[in-house]
Motif scaffolding. Structure first.
Motif, mmCIF file in Angstrom:
data_model
loop_
_atom_site.group_PDB
_atom_site.id
_atom_site.type_symbol
_atom_site.label_atom_id
_atom_site.label_comp_id
_atom_site.label_asym_id
_atom_site.label_seq_id
_atom_site.Cartn_x
_atom_site.Cartn_y
_atom_site.Cartn_z
ATOM 1 N N CYS A 49 0.878 -1.170 0.000
ATOM 2 C CA CYS A 49 0.000 0.000 0.000
ATOM 3 C C CYS A 49 0.915 1.218 0.000
ATOM 4 O O CYS A 49 1.523 1.545 1.010
ATOM 5 C CB CYS A 49 -0.881 -0.026 1.245
ATOM 6 S SG CYS A 49 -1.909 1.421 1.383
ATOM 7 N N SER A 50 1.031 1.847 -1.167
ATOM 8 C CA SER A 50 2.006 2.933 -1.280
ATOM 9 C C SER A 50 1.605 4.130 -0.450
ATOM 10 O O SER A 50 2.420 4.711 0.249
ATOM 11 C CB SER A 50 2.163 3.367 -2.736
ATOM 12 O OG SER A 50 3.002 2.489 -3.407
ATOM 13 N N SER A 51 0.332 4.527 -0.557
ATOM 14 C CA SER A 51 -0.046 5.696 0.225
ATOM 15 C C SER A 51 -1.545 5.741 0.408
ATOM 16 O O SER A 51 -2.307 5.211 -0.392
ATOM 17 C CB SER A 51 0.462 6.982 -0.431
ATOM 18 O OG SER A 51 -0.538 7.652 -1.121
ATOM 19 N N VAL A 52 -1.955 6.345 1.500
ATOM 20 C CA VAL A 52 -3.359 6.662 1.742
ATOM 21 C C VAL A 52 -3.408 8.159 1.991
ATOM 22 O O VAL A 52 -2.662 8.666 2.822
ATOM 23 C CB VAL A 52 -3.910 5.914 2.976
ATOM 24 C CG1 VAL A 52 -5.371 6.260 3.192
ATOM 25 C CG2 VAL A 52 -3.728 4.426 2.824
ATOM 26 N N SER A 53 -4.229 8.850 1.235
ATOM 27 C CA SER A 53 -4.355 10.287 1.460
ATOM 28 C C SER A 53 -5.789 10.682 1.159
ATOM 29 O O SER A 53 -6.632 9.818 0.912
ATOM 30 C CB SER A 53 -3.380 11.075 0.580
ATOM 31 O OG SER A 53 -3.743 10.952 -0.766
ATOM 32 N N ALA A 54 -6.064 11.958 1.192
ATOM 33 C CA ALA A 54 -7.415 12.409 0.906
ATOM 34 C C ALA A 54 -7.352 13.693 0.098
ATOM 35 O O ALA A 54 -6.326 14.385 0.083
ATOM 36 C CB ALA A 54 -8.188 12.634 2.187
ATOM 37 N N VAL A 112 -8.031 8.422 -0.868
ATOM 38 C CA VAL A 112 -7.364 7.807 -2.010
ATOM 39 C C VAL A 112 -6.347 6.785 -1.520
ATOM 40 O O VAL A 112 -5.478 7.121 -0.713
ATOM 41 C CB VAL A 112 -6.651 8.882 -2.858
ATOM 42 C CG1 VAL A 112 -6.087 8.265 -4.118
ATOM 43 C CG2 VAL A 112 -7.603 10.006 -3.198
ATOM 44 N N HIS A 172 -3.406 4.245 -2.846
ATOM 45 C CA HIS A 172 -2.572 3.827 -3.971
ATOM 46 C C HIS A 172 -1.962 2.469 -3.640
ATOM 47 O O HIS A 172 -1.234 2.356 -2.654
ATOM 48 C CB HIS A 172 -1.462 4.844 -4.236
ATOM 49 C CG HIS A 172 -1.960 6.097 -4.873
ATOM 50 N ND1 HIS A 172 -2.144 7.252 -4.171
ATOM 51 C CD2 HIS A 172 -2.333 6.362 -6.145
ATOM 52 C CE1 HIS A 172 -2.604 8.186 -4.979
ATOM 53 N NE2 HIS A 172 -2.732 7.678 -6.181
ATOM 54 N N THR A 228 0.881 -0.763 7.125
ATOM 55 C CA THR A 228 1.543 0.498 6.824
ATOM 56 C C THR A 228 0.570 1.669 6.770
ATOM 57 O O THR A 228 0.968 2.825 6.872
ATOM 58 C CB THR A 228 2.300 0.391 5.486
ATOM 59 O OG1 THR A 228 2.920 1.632 5.214
ATOM 60 C CG2 THR A 228 1.353 0.082 4.349
ATOM 61 N N TRP A 238 -0.023 5.126 9.938
ATOM 62 C CA TRP A 238 0.329 6.558 9.998
ATOM 63 C C TRP A 238 -0.372 7.355 8.908
ATOM 64 O O TRP A 238 -0.725 8.502 9.114
ATOM 65 C CB TRP A 238 1.842 6.747 9.892
ATOM 66 C CG TRP A 238 2.561 6.467 11.168
ATOM 67 C CD1 TRP A 238 2.059 5.808 12.259
ATOM 68 C CD2 TRP A 238 3.892 6.846 11.504
ATOM 69 N NE1 TRP A 238 3.000 5.757 13.240
ATOM 70 C CE2 TRP A 238 4.132 6.374 12.820
ATOM 71 C CE3 TRP A 238 4.901 7.522 10.832
ATOM 72 C CZ2 TRP A 238 5.352 6.579 13.458
ATOM 73 C CZ3 TRP A 238 6.112 7.721 11.468
ATOM 74 C CH2 TRP A 238 6.329 7.244 12.770
ATOM 75 N N HIS A 239 -0.538 6.731 7.732
ATOM 76 C CA HIS A 239 -1.231 7.444 6.652
ATOM 77 C C HIS A 239 -2.623 7.840 7.105
ATOM 78 O O HIS A 239 -3.074 8.963 6.867
ATOM 79 C CB HIS A 239 -1.346 6.546 5.425
ATOM 80 C CG HIS A 239 -0.044 6.255 4.748
ATOM 81 N ND1 HIS A 239 0.666 7.198 4.078
ATOM 82 C CD2 HIS A 239 0.654 5.112 4.632
ATOM 83 C CE1 HIS A 239 1.761 6.650 3.577
ATOM 84 N NE2 HIS A 239 1.777 5.384 3.902
ATOM 85 N N GLU A 256 -2.643 10.578 9.551
ATOM 86 C CA GLU A 256 -2.390 11.866 8.910
ATOM 87 C C GLU A 256 -3.665 12.393 8.251
ATOM 88 O O GLU A 256 -3.969 13.584 8.329
ATOM 89 C CB GLU A 256 -1.268 11.735 7.873
ATOM 90 C CG GLU A 256 -0.859 13.078 7.308
ATOM 91 C CD GLU A 256 0.084 12.978 6.122
ATOM 92 O OE1 GLU A 256 0.869 12.024 6.083
ATOM 93 O OE2 GLU A 256 0.001 13.842 5.242
#
Lengths: 227, 224, 440
Positions: free
Chosen positions: A103-108, A129, A131, A163, A166-167, A170
């Protein structure tokens, strides 16, 4: 800009722009977020991954879980209904034909007012989102879960991808999206007693006026902008 | 120790003051207060090429109780500000603060919710050093200017009042904080600089020093 | 007036608002007087500590010298860069993102620019691509050298630190000659580069290529063979491939566990597929392996730089489209500042269109078609990903950075729990996090 259309480079109405440079009328019904869905076939490996995903979760779940699929600029985005997010990521990680191990990243993204109020009516504001990367097949996909500000709840994927811990903290800190099932959803970047979620579009940038000798210019978010 | 601050004012004090200030400025021990990009340049200043040891301050102190200079190197966030103040409070008097880089000096390009708009909102600052990040040479120069400032610091409350009065009526000598360090340590150049400063032409003086050229580039030996 | 009994952050309602008092050390109140708890000691490290690699705070539960629980507190360097980019033009975004991971500024710039170029649907000229590879690899060397220098400093090998910084100056001299700055270059711009290479810099780079191998050998002589260094690093901070993938860890940490995952090879960008280089790995999955991988990567970067210099062909370094390309090329003026007198002559005296383009670009910037992209590159610390969203305007709608330091730092607990307290330092130093990237 009230109807979701942009006119001219300086936002003037009529024929105020005489440069001929930005004089084209641009039609952007959805603003930043595209509202349409791409038709099959998607091309490349996108069809293969989508078929494998349908096989893994079942036709009925797929139809309920993924209302839209968008292929744009060589990237594929699955718009996911939040109730089915965990089923999907579990399949995406574990199915042999998918194998999205990382899981490369979780953001919004906060799409408040993007595209004008007309395009905005009733549209969920926050898009969470994810990735995902398949190291086995060297593929990347994107999952988007849209939620409203009134009910900002998304299931946490930390059980599948540790992982994301922390994403997700944030995203909670910056956007106020609540991840149900997260082990310790606390602020991570801002101080614990901070009020508000800074990266929301309706949260001010918070700059101060810049002082010069004999002059003052306003903070960046209050300066003249050419949107 | 702070005992020197209690001395009575008088002729003797002027000599004591010079001695005390000289000891203070000659072994300034900085606290390691690296925050962001500037911290890397601060470390580079301590390392081989720039070698702060030449000025008696290679010993960066990890404990604020052993330090008397806090180099705030980098952007200070709202979350870090209370920590910074606590570290400052732990430093013994006399202590000085050098705001390294624009972020520490004024908030710089990060004019937003997260960054304290200048570390002088939290602690008193003695020297501001612009740059993003400042080069190690600039840090050395700022520290030398701070040395100069410390050397001319008044000792005791009476003496401070005397100097303030002298500054107010214009009889106090100019400290020439603008004087480049290369000029300050060369007596001949220094006299020339003071003459130029009296005539209000320090800008031309600097240009003359470079033979009329815009700047001197290192390594080439010749001005470009 | 009301008071709360939160032992960490008590608060009191006053007429001016709520006042918080944050205290520490009230451990008896917090944890009670359990008999088994008497052995337990909670140590707070940081955020101002010389060995935590920046403003990182660790809360360690100890039993004797054994760490039973390691909690990581970050955010002390949160700068709000992601939000600030939403108030600046696409070109100005470069200047902001370069200050995130400040030891790898050129990687931030390149990843951001690749994302913007993907949104725009443009490809940069060949020479610009080659120079991007060149400056990125120079930057990788500088970054790894600082990583090794601070590694040495935190392990108590102070000569490692002074040597690392001495070698870094050699690289920075070259970077300064190319970009004009030592750090935070803002050299890579959407559409290409801010400036072409200065004349004669190839000679300087080749000099560096001849000097560096000897310096790396000196690094090996200084540290690698040293018994203390080996004992401090071997079998410390263990994390295998499964652990790395679960925690999202990439970069040298993942490669030290044996998986040759390098985005330059598996997802090539900027033409990396045409360069001949190896992906160094180790099979120890510990701090020792990470140290060896980093030193080996410096050697591989030197190989890439040599190839990049060889293939430099004359050509443009910016796209031809005058609606995107920054118009002026600067040259050093008589006042020591960057000037572009030829360009000023052109727009003021010769071409009305050039003047319009210049005015529009400088005041307003260019527009980027609506949409979103994710662009990842291999930074010195792992996968550096930029998720960039545009609404068709002159400013980014959202820029999210997947910083490798942020993700890798999550592995601290997995690496250090159950080990000695001194090994926590080795574990963190082997991750080599940059707090500017972690907190952004």
């Amino acid at each position: 800009m009230t109807d979701g259309f942009r006119r001219g480079a300086f936002g003037v109405t009529g024929s105020g722009d005489t440069s001929g440079f930005g004089g084209l009328v641009r039609v952007e019904p959805g603003g930043a977020v595209a509202l349409h869905s791409t038709d099959r076939p998607y091309g490349g490996w996108f069809d293969e991954v989508t078929d494998a995903l349908i096989d893994a979760v079942g036709e009925a779940t797929w139809a309920a879980a993924v209302p839209r699929v968008l292929v744009d600029r060589g990237e594929i985005t699955y718009f996911v209904v939040r109730e089915h997010l965990l089923t999907l990521v579990q399949a995406l990680r574990d199915d042999e034909a998918l194998r999205f191990e990382l899981c490369s990243s979780v953001s919004a993204v906060d799409y408040l007012d993007s595209g004008g109020p007309a395009a905005n009516a009733g549209r969920p504001r926050f898009h969470v989102v994810h990735h995902l990367t398949s190291m086995t097949y060297r593929r990347r996909i994107r999952l988007e879960v849209a939620v409203t500000a009134e009910d900002p709840h998304v299931p946490s994927v930390t059980g599948v991808y540790p992982t994301a811990d922390w994403h997700e903290r944030e995203v909670w800190d910056m956007f106020g999206v609540v991840f149900d099932g997260h082990p310790a959803l606390t602020r991570i970047l801002m101080p614990d007693d901070w009020d508000g979620h800074p990266q929301r579009k309706d949260y001010p940038l918070g700059g101060v006026p810049v002082e010069y000798v004999g002059a003052q210019i306003p903070p960046p978010d209050e300066r003249r902008s050419y949107r | 120790m702070g005992l020197e601050e209690k001395l009575p004012s008088g002729v003797l004090l002027t000599s004591v003051e010079k001695l005390v200030n000289w000891t203070r400025k000659s072994s300034l021990w900085p606290a390691t207060f690296g925050l962001a990009c500037c911290a890397i340049e601060m470390m580079a200043s301590g390392a081989g090429r720039y070698d702060l040891a030449r000025f008696g301050m290679e010993v960066f102190r990890a404990s604020p109780r052993q330090a008397d200079l806090m180099i705030v190197a980098g952007r200070v966030s709202q979350k870090m500000a209370p920590v910074l103040r606590q570290i400052y409070d732990q430093m013994p008097e006399p202590r000085w603060v050098l705001a390294m880089g624009v972020c520490a000096s004024s908030g710089g390009m990060f004019n937003n919710y997260a960054i304290v708009q200048g570390v002088d909102h939290v602690v008193p600052v003695d020297m501001y050093l612009p740059g993003c990040p400042p080069r190690p040479e600039m840090l050395t120069d700022a520290i030398l200017k701070l040395h100069y400032k410390i050397q001319h610091e008044p000792l005791g409350a009476k003496r401070a009042a005397q100097q303030a009065a002298a500054r107010a009526d214009g009889t106090a000598p100019d400290l020439h904080l603008e004087m480049p360090s290369s000029v300050r340590f060369d007596p001949e150049k220094r006299r020339a600089y003071e003459a130029a400063a009296a005539a209000g032409r320090t800008g031309q003086f600097a240009s003359e020093q470079r033979g009329g050229h815009a700047l001197l580039l290192p390594g080439t030996g010749a001005p470009r | 007036m009301t008071t709360t009994s939160d032992p960490y952050a008590g608060s009191r309602q006053t007429t001016e608002g709520r006042v918080y008092t944050v205290t520490g050390g009230d451990w008896d109140q917090t944890f009670g007087t359990d008999l088994h708890e008497e052995e337990r000691l909670v140590v707070n490290m940081g955020p101002q500590h010389p060995s935590t690699h920046g403003v990182l705070r660790l809360v360690l539960d100890l039993e004797g010298e054994t760490v039973t629980k390691a909690r990581v507190v970050i955010g002390y360097l949160h700068t709000g860069i992601e939000k600030t980019t939403e108030y600046r033009t696409w070109t100005q975004g470069t200047t902001l993102v370069t200050r995130m991971d400040y030891l790898a500024p050129l990687f931030n710039e390149t990843a951001y620019c690749l994302a913007v170029e993907k949104l725009l649907g443009i490809a940069v000229p060949q020479r610009a691509q080659t120079i991007r590879v060149l400056v990125m690899e120079l930057n990788r060397i500088a970054s790894h050298l600082v990583g090794l220098a601070t590694f040495g400093m935190e392990m108590g090998a102070l000569t490692g630190m002074t040597n690392g910084f001495r070698e870094r100056e050699l690289v920075l001299d070259v970077l300064e000659e190319i970009t004009g700055l030592r750090m935070n270059h803002a050299y890579v711009r959407p559409g290409g580069l801010a400036q072409d290479l200065p004349a004669g810099v190839e000679v300087r780079i080749r000099e560096l290529l001849t000097v560096m191998p000897e310096r790396i050998a000196a690094m090996h002589r200084l540290l690698t063979g040293q018994p203390i260094w080996q004992r401090r690093l071997k079998d410390v901070g263990y994390l295998d491939v499964t652990g790395c993938l679960a925690l999202g860890v990439t970069g040298p940490v993942l490669r030290s566990a044996g998986l040759p995952w390098d985005l330059r090879k598996v997802e090539p960008y900027c033409g990396y597929e045409t360069y001949d280089f190896e992906v160094p790995t180790a099979d120890t999955a510990d701090a020792w392996g990470r140290y060896l991988v980093r030193v080996a990567e410096i050697g591989e970067s030197l190989k890439i730089i040599g190839q990049a210099v060889d293939r430099l062909e004359p050509g443009p370094v910016m796209v031809e489209d005058k609606k995107i390309a920054w118009p002026a090329q600067l040259s050093l003026g008589a006042d020591g500042m960057g000037n572009s007198l030829d360009h000023v002559r052109h727009i003021m005296g010769q071409s009305m269109e050039a003047l319009i383009h210049h005015f529009k670009l400088v005041t307003e910037g260019f527009r980027v078609p609506a949409g979103q992209v994710y662009q990842a590159i291999e930074s010195p610390r792992g996968e550096l990903g930029y998720h960039v969203v545009s609404d068709g305007g002159t400013r980014p709608f959202r820029v999210h950075v997947r910083d490798p330091s942020f993700v890798n730092l999550q592995a601290t607990a997995a690496m250090s729990e159950g080990g000695m307290i001194a090994d926590v330092i080795a574990a963190i130093a082997s991750i080599d996090p940059v707090m500017g990237g972690v907190d952004r």
